[in-house]
Design an enzyme around this catalytic site. Structure first.
Site, mmCIF file in Angstrom:
data_model
loop_
_atom_site.group_PDB
_atom_site.id
_atom_site.type_symbol
_atom_site.label_atom_id
_atom_site.label_comp_id
_atom_site.label_asym_id
_atom_site.label_seq_id
_atom_site.Cartn_x
_atom_site.Cartn_y
_atom_site.Cartn_z
ATOM 1 N N CYS A 2 0.839 -1.207 0.000
ATOM 2 C CA CYS A 2 0.000 0.000 0.000
ATOM 3 C C CYS A 2 0.875 1.259 0.000
ATOM 4 O O CYS A 2 1.743 1.411 0.844
ATOM 5 C CB CYS A 2 -0.826 -0.092 1.280
ATOM 6 S SG CYS A 2 -1.885 1.246 1.630
ATOM 7 N N GLU B 140 -5.855 -7.644 -2.782
ATOM 8 C CA GLU B 140 -5.935 -7.815 -1.325
ATOM 9 C C GLU B 140 -5.006 -6.807 -0.673
ATOM 10 O O GLU B 140 -3.934 -6.503 -1.203
ATOM 11 C CB GLU B 140 -5.505 -9.236 -0.979
ATOM 12 C CG GLU B 140 -5.528 -9.575 0.487
ATOM 13 C CD GLU B 140 -4.156 -9.731 1.120
ATOM 14 O OE1 GLU B 140 -4.113 -10.056 2.307
ATOM 15 O OE2 GLU B 140 -3.128 -9.506 0.442
ATOM 16 N N ARG C 80 -7.377 -11.414 11.736
ATOM 17 C CA ARG C 80 -6.628 -10.746 10.662
ATOM 18 C C ARG C 80 -7.627 -10.215 9.654
ATOM 19 O O ARG C 80 -8.232 -10.974 8.880
ATOM 20 C CB ARG C 80 -5.717 -11.790 10.009
ATOM 21 C CG ARG C 80 -4.748 -11.242 8.993
ATOM 22 C CD ARG C 80 -3.923 -12.384 8.400
ATOM 23 N NE ARG C 80 -2.902 -11.900 7.525
ATOM 24 C CZ ARG C 80 -1.675 -11.525 7.907
ATOM 25 N NH1 ARG C 80 -1.332 -11.595 9.167
ATOM 26 N NH2 ARG C 80 -0.806 -11.082 7.036
ATOM 27 N N ARG D 197 -8.628 -8.050 6.390
ATOM 28 C CA ARG D 197 -8.035 -7.598 5.131
ATOM 29 C C ARG D 197 -9.118 -7.064 4.212
ATOM 30 O O ARG D 197 -10.249 -7.574 4.222
ATOM 31 C CB ARG D 197 -7.325 -8.767 4.423
ATOM 32 C CG ARG D 197 -6.027 -9.201 5.130
ATOM 33 C CD ARG D 197 -4.987 -8.101 5.050
ATOM 34 N NE ARG D 197 -3.699 -8.433 5.606
ATOM 35 C CZ ARG D 197 -3.278 -8.117 6.830
ATOM 36 N NH1 ARG D 197 -4.077 -7.512 7.686
ATOM 37 N NH2 ARG D 197 -2.055 -8.411 7.218
HETATM 38 C C1 LIG Z 1 1.921 -8.139 1.102
HETATM 39 S S1 LIG Z 1 3.135 -9.156 0.401
HETATM 40 C C2 LIG Z 1 2.146 -10.315 -0.489
HETATM 41 C C3 LIG Z 1 2.391 -11.718 -0.073
HETATM 42 C C4 LIG Z 1 1.660 -12.793 -0.832
HETATM 43 N N1 LIG Z 1 0.274 -12.495 -1.052
HETATM 44 C C5 LIG Z 1 1.797 -14.144 -0.139
HETATM 45 O O1 LIG Z 1 0.875 -14.931 -0.167
HETATM 46 O O2 LIG Z 1 2.849 -14.425 0.448
HETATM 47 C C6 LIG Z 1 3.784 -8.127 -0.854
HETATM 48 C C7 LIG Z 1 4.931 -8.757 -1.625
HETATM 49 O O3 LIG Z 1 5.277 -7.885 -2.701
HETATM 50 C C8 LIG Z 1 6.664 -7.990 -2.923
HETATM 51 N N2 LIG Z 1 7.069 -6.796 -3.707
HETATM 52 C C9 LIG Z 1 7.129 -5.507 -3.268
HETATM 53 N N3 LIG Z 1 7.505 -4.702 -4.264
HETATM 54 C C10 LIG Z 1 7.685 -5.475 -5.370
HETATM 55 C C11 LIG Z 1 8.086 -5.215 -6.705
HETATM 56 N N4 LIG Z 1 8.405 -3.983 -7.100
HETATM 57 N N5 LIG Z 1 8.149 -6.240 -7.577
HETATM 58 C C12 LIG Z 1 7.853 -7.509 -7.180
HETATM 59 N N6 LIG Z 1 7.479 -7.823 -5.909
HETATM 60 C C13 LIG Z 1 7.395 -6.817 -5.019
HETATM 61 C C14 LIG Z 1 7.254 -8.064 -1.518
HETATM 62 O O4 LIG Z 1 8.545 -8.638 -1.524
HETATM 63 C C15 LIG Z 1 6.211 -8.913 -0.790
HETATM 64 O O5 LIG Z 1 6.579 -10.273 -0.792
#
Ligand SMILES: C[S@@+](CC[C@H](N)C(=O)[O-])C[C@H]1O[C@@H](n2cnc3c(N)ncnc32)[C@H](O)[C@@H]1O
Length: 402
Positions: free
Chosen positions: A153, A191, A235, A237
């Protein structure tokens, strides 16, 4: 049939800290060789295969066709005959992918840039995710039925009055919107933390919904709680669902009565007990959330704005000092272990959850392989999504929108 682990061994497939694009193409090709999507990956996959054959001094360069078909001997292999396709953006450790594959969905593209999460993903699914979404040529994303993203976010800096989704340029949702514009998936499933509703006084959510609508999607959103899907974790969301023609009806999603933490706890393992003084409160009450604040470590309590005699309220105590009863729910697992996991009171003792218990209360199956060091594992599971919750949402998406 050749097994994935044999090929992995022979070609030394592993996640690199930098630049995984070649191995991502190769594994995406392997995963999709029986469907048309493979054409998308074949050229870079073949060049990468040639390059590693040279690097490894293989006597004979393996031909792609000789490696196929592959038997995926990983915990979560792709379904053989699938009903729909999806992409897994910001994939983390695959909390979306596990339940969606179980519902006969075929993942055709993955992006995740964290090295440790990529390693966990590869070992569990047999596919190396593409890296930073902001650096990818989005034309490599194939057409798909459902786009899934648990995106980070971020605030938008511009006024929100501009036309098109330029408002969001420089943020990750911008890249998501670009993929939606390019590939027009039937369904979009997003999400985020509940706080998105209030983020930047509600502007962030409003702008996201506005842009989805500009791209032709009818949207609906709802706050869902993992504790309504069979796991003892409070949790919440926000879930956003978009579809070109229909509005998704959240009320049809099946929920079940909240379980309690006690039934999910490990037995006969080494626990991390609290070895300092603490206080248990008299007559602890179950909060509307299902949490039972039962005590606190004897640390100084918050002073500002705290009325005398309110020590038995959880908010008076900083998060790492609170103790919750195993007869209730566990608070949302945080994404940073260092920010302090919660203490729980179980069997007359105060302790923290084990890593195994954390994955259990997120609904990960027992056969999920946990690699990396402990603090990485806590971070990844705290960042992930509740697996059974996604499954129930996806069942309804399949029924209502596909
Ligand atoms: C909130 S987590 C989502 C986790 C996922 N839904 C799961 O089941 O594990 C957000 C993920 O986005 C990845 N992320 C953040 N910026 C990114 C980018 N520019 N490109 C690819 N992945 C990214 C982070 O490393 C993190 O693992």
């Amino acid at each position: 049939m050749v097994s994935y682990s044999a090929i992995k061994d022979k070609l030394k497939i592993e996640v690199e800290r930098e630049n995984n694009i070649g191995v991502a193409h190769l594994t995406h090709y392997f995963q999709n060789h029986i469907n048309g999507v493979s054409q998308h990956y074949i050229e870079p996959a073949t060049s990468y295969l040639k390059k590693i054959s040279e690097d490894l001094n293989l006597v004979e360069e393996p031909q792609m066709q000789q490696l196929l078909p592959i038997q995926f001997d990983v915990p979560f292999p792709p379904p053989e005959n699938y009903d729909f396709t999806f992409i897994d953006l910001f994939a983390g450790i695959g909390g979306f992918r596990i339940p969606t594959q179980e519902l006969n969905g075929k993942c055709v593209f993955t992006s995740e840039f964290n090295y440790h999460a990529q390693r966990a993903y590869e070992i569990n699914f047999g596919e190396v995710p593409f890296g930073d979404i902001t650096k990818l040529d989005l034309n490599i994303v194939p057409k798909h039925d459902i786009l899934m993203a648990g995106f980070p976010c971020q605030p938008f800096s511009i006024s929100g009055k501009m036309k098109g989704f330029e408002d969001t340029r420089g943020t990750l949702i911008y890249n998501v919107l670009q993929i939606i514009e390019l590939r027009e998936p039937k369904v979009v499933l997003l999400e985020n933390v509940k706080h998105l509703v209030h983020h930047d006084k509600g502007r962030t959510l409003k702008i996201i919904l506005k842009h989805l609508e500009e791209l032709g999607y009818k949207t609906s959103c709802e706050i869902l709680n993992s504790s309504d899907f069979g796991v003892p974790q409070n949790r919440e969301r926000i879930i956003i669902v978009g579809h070109k023609k229909k509005e998704f009806d959240f009320s049809k999603i099946k929920t079940i009565p909240k379980p309690i933490l006690k039934g999910f706890l490990d037995k006969d393992v080494e626990f991390e007990y609290l070895n300092e003084p603490y206080t248990l409160i008299e007559n602890p009450k179950t909060q509307t959330s299902g949490l039972i604040f039962i005590g606190y470590r004897n640390k100084t309590i918050r002073k500002a704005g705290v009325r005398p005699g309110t020590e038995n309220l959880s908010r008076v105590h900083k998060q790492p000092n609170r103790i919750y009863s195993s007869d209730g729910l566990h608070p949302a697992l945080p994404s940073q272990e260092s920010s302090g996991r919660f203490w729980i009171y179980d069997n007359g003792k105060v302790r923290k959850l084990t890593i195994n218990e954390c994955y259990k209360i997120m609904g990960f199956p027992e056969n999920f392989i946990k690699i990396n060091n402990l603090s990485e594992l806590y971070r990844q599971v705290g960042n992930s999504v509740c697996v059974p919750m996604v499954k129930e949402i996806m069942k309804e998406i399949k029924k209502q929108l596909l």
